[in-house]
Design an enzyme around this catalytic site. Structure first.
Site: not given
Ligand code: CMP
Length: 140
Positions: A11, A51, A59, A87, A93, A104, A114, A117, A128
């Site tokens: 990212k 997304y 968010f 993962r 996350t 992470r 973070n 993905h 995807e």
């Molecule tokens: P990702 O695994 O790419 O999936 C959705 C993304 O939303 C997550 O990583 C984060 O970058 C973003 N995100 C922002 N805020 C939140 C939250 N509160 N909970 C989960 N994902 C979040």
């Protein structure tokens, strides 16, 4: 165990800090093979489409703004149990909850910034990977 493919995104918070090579070293150390990779600048429409599953979340707007704030590196990873393996390598996350030694934990800034993905299931991995790559760009 089956050989799987999964989509990875490095990212904007990570590309901005020049972490692509370091993150790739975590991926390869876990036995995953990077069989496709490109650095791109997402458009707003592309980020919203990718997304879309999160479009009702509070968010969502901040997430798409973040994902278009700089280049991303999109990748297809291949290996035994690749979806779950990646993962594990990524960690939780929210980096505050991530295990030591995960991407992470070591690199992410916060739950949004973070760093990476990864697809969460075989069906999403298929969707995807096809979102970003055509067959001619993938060589296993
Ligand atoms: P990702 O695994 O790419 O999936 C959705 C993304 O939303 C997550 O990583 C984060 O970058 C973003 N995100 C922002 N805020 C939140 C939250 N509160 N909970 C989960 N994902 C979040």
């Amino acid at each position: 165990m089956a050989v799987e493919r999964t989509l990875s995104i490095i990212k904007p918070d990570a590309t901005e800090r020049n972490l692509t090579g370091k993150i790739n070293s975590y991926i390869e150390a876990a036995g995953l093979r990077i069989i496709a990779q490109k650095r791109i600048q997402l458009t707003l429409n592309q980020a919203e489409a990718f997304y879309a599953v999160h479009k009702e979340r509070s968010f969502f707007g901040e997430l798409v703004d973040f994902m278009i704030s700089g280049p991303v590196v999109v990748q297809i990873l291949e290996g035994e149990n690749a979806i779950a393996t990646y993962r594990e390598v990524m960690g939780a996350t929210n980096p505050a909850n991530a295990t030591d030694g995960t991407i992470r934990k070591d690199f992410a800034i916060d739950v949004q910034n973070n760093s990476v993905h990864g697809s969460d299931a075989p069906e999403t991995a298929a969707l995807e990977t096809a979102f970003f790559f055509s067959g001619i760009e993938i060589t296993g």
